[in-house]
Design an enzyme around this catalytic site. Sequence first.
Site, PDB file in Angstrom:
ATOM      1  N   ASP A  31       0.825  -1.211   0.000  1.00 41.15           N
ATOM      2  CA  ASP A  31       0.000   0.000   0.000  1.00 41.15           C
ATOM      3  C   ASP A  31       0.863   1.267   0.000  1.00 41.15           C
ATOM      4  OD1 ASP A  31      -2.382   1.375  -0.023  1.00 41.15           O
ATOM      5  OD2 ASP A  31      -2.648   1.338   2.145  1.00 41.15           O
ATOM      6  N   HIS A  48       2.399   3.547  -8.912  1.00 38.53           N
ATOM      7  CA  HIS A  48       2.210   2.115  -9.185  1.00 38.53           C
ATOM      8  C   HIS A  48       3.406   1.575  -9.981  1.00 38.53           C
ATOM      9  CE1 HIS A  48      -1.717   2.445  -7.548  1.00 38.53           C
ATOM     10  NE2 HIS A  48      -2.274   3.054  -8.570  1.00 38.53           N
ATOM     11  N   ASN A  79     -10.963  -2.337  -5.416  1.00 43.89           N
ATOM     12  CA  ASN A  79     -10.175  -1.431  -6.260  1.00 43.89           C
ATOM     13  C   ASN A  79     -10.814  -1.205  -7.639  1.00 43.89           C
ATOM     14  OD1 ASN A  79      -6.981  -2.636  -4.950  1.00 43.89           O
ATOM     15  ND2 ASN A  79      -8.137  -0.805  -4.355  1.00 43.89           N
TER      16      ASN A  79
HETATM   17  C1  IPE Z   1      -5.486  -2.591  -0.187  1.00 43.34           C
HETATM   18  O1  IPE Z   1      -5.129  -1.272  -0.400  1.00 43.34           O
HETATM   19  C2  IPE Z   1      -5.507  -3.332  -1.487  1.00 43.34           C
HETATM   20  C3  IPE Z   1      -4.212  -3.546  -2.113  1.00 43.34           C
HETATM   21  C4  IPE Z   1      -3.051  -3.244  -1.602  1.00 43.34           C
HETATM   22  C5  IPE Z   1      -4.243  -4.172  -3.393  1.00 43.34           C
HETATM   23  P1  IPE Z   1      -6.232  -0.134  -0.555  1.00 43.34           P
HETATM   24  O2  IPE Z   1      -5.495   1.134  -0.707  1.00 43.34           O
HETATM   25  O3  IPE Z   1      -7.196  -0.480  -1.620  1.00 43.34           O
HETATM   26  O4  IPE Z   1      -6.980  -0.208   0.854  1.00 43.34           O
HETATM   27  P2  IPE Z   1      -7.828   0.879   1.626  1.00 43.34           P
HETATM   28  O5  IPE Z   1      -8.889   1.362   0.694  1.00 43.34           O
HETATM   29  O6  IPE Z   1      -6.894   1.970   2.012  1.00 43.34           O
HETATM   30  O7  IPE Z   1      -8.360   0.151   2.811  1.00 43.34           O
HETATM   31  C1  IPE Z   2      -1.525   0.342  -3.386  1.00 46.40           C
HETATM   32  O1  IPE Z   2      -1.318   1.700  -3.394  1.00 46.40           O
HETATM   33  C2  IPE Z   2      -1.799  -0.231  -4.751  1.00 46.40           C
HETATM   34  C3  IPE Z   2      -3.184  -0.657  -4.974  1.00 46.40           C
HETATM   35  C4  IPE Z   2      -4.134  -0.651  -4.095  1.00 46.40           C
HETATM   36  C5  IPE Z   2      -3.510  -1.157  -6.293  1.00 46.40           C
HETATM   37  P1  IPE Z   2      -2.542   2.725  -3.410  1.00 46.40           P
HETATM   38  O2  IPE Z   2      -2.914   2.982  -4.821  1.00 46.40           O
HETATM   39  O3  IPE Z   2      -3.636   2.254  -2.541  1.00 46.40           O
HETATM   40  O4  IPE Z   2      -1.857   4.022  -2.801  1.00 46.40           O
HETATM   41  P2  IPE Z   2      -2.426   4.959  -1.660  1.00 46.40           P
HETATM   42  O5  IPE Z   2      -2.813   4.066  -0.526  1.00 46.40           O
HETATM   43  O6  IPE Z   2      -3.594   5.677  -2.234  1.00 46.40           O
HETATM   44  O7  IPE Z   2      -1.291   5.856  -1.308  1.00 46.40           O
HETATM   45 MG    MG Z   3      -4.053   2.446  -0.574  1.00 52.48          MG
END
Ligand code: IPE
Ligand code: IPE
Ligand code: MG
Length: 261
Positions: A31, A48, A79
């Site tokens: 994350d 990403h 997601n």
């Molecule tokens: C969890 O991260 C899912 C992945 C790392 C693929 P998210 O960024 O989607 O989770 P929340 O929304 O902060 O809980």
């Molecule tokens: C994790 O990083 C990757 C996925 C959930 C696909 P995020 O895209 O959730 O990044 P933040 O949490 O918004 O910083």
């Molecule tokens: Mg996230």
Amino acid sequence: MIPHTPGASEVSLKDRINTDLLPKHVAIIMDGNGRWARMRGKVRTYGHRHGVRSVREAAEAAAELGIKYLTLYAFSTENWKRPRAEVNALMRLLVQTIHRETKTLHENRIRLKAIGDLDSLPDHIYRELNDTIRETAHYEQMDLILAISYSSRWEIIKAVRQIAEMAKDQKLDPRDIDQQLFRKCLITSEFPDPELLIRTSGEYRISNFLLWQIAYAELYFSPKLWPDFRREDLYEALIDFQGRERRFGKTTEQVKTSCRG
Ligand code: IPE
Ligand code: IPE
Ligand code: MG
């Protein structure tokens, strides 16, 4: 396996890991990519893209150490609700990464697996994923399990449906439903439960990941944003894990006695 030339801090951390007490299965909620990009004034997909190196480092370091299963949460069911452009970019990145990192899988003798609602993936991604899964199926150093379009509640409901169908068809007596049977109906049934779950980015939640399987996992929260996560960070998590007492409901005295055999 390709020899990796370690830096000084990495050597000392790595040396502190007791390879006889490694978790068999480590799971990571990767994350913080979006925040990493925002801090640099860039769009989320920039983050990403930079997370791919962290995936490679974690996979290589885990395989080298002798961890047998590494599950990475790459894309959750929830997601799909992100802006379309981000979802499309993530899907594109997924194919590119699988394609480009196949070399890493071969070099480290890693078998690729995937868990999740894979039917919901665009066709070309499903195909690319399956090709690489087939190509690496004979490797035994480590299973790298990508959780894609995965959520734990989805997995649990799927298992419940399967059990209900068996009961309806009178192939199963409801009194025979136990933890073992339930476990067998999960899509993760071929893997042991993770002993260590790592989440990056300083968030303290599970976000619908492996809820059944982490019943007794040790949780480790890293403040690092995923694109900054390096092998040393994995080593630190493992050292922390090895310093914990896993009691499984018993007392310290009982656990110590059983350790002495
Ligand atoms: C969890 O991260 C899912 C992945 C790392 C693929 P998210 O960024 O989607 O989770 P929340 O929304 O902060 O809980
Ligand atoms: C994790 O990083 C990757 C996925 C959930 C696909 P995020 O895209 O959730 O990044 P933040 O949490 O918004 O910083
Ligand atoms: Mg996230």
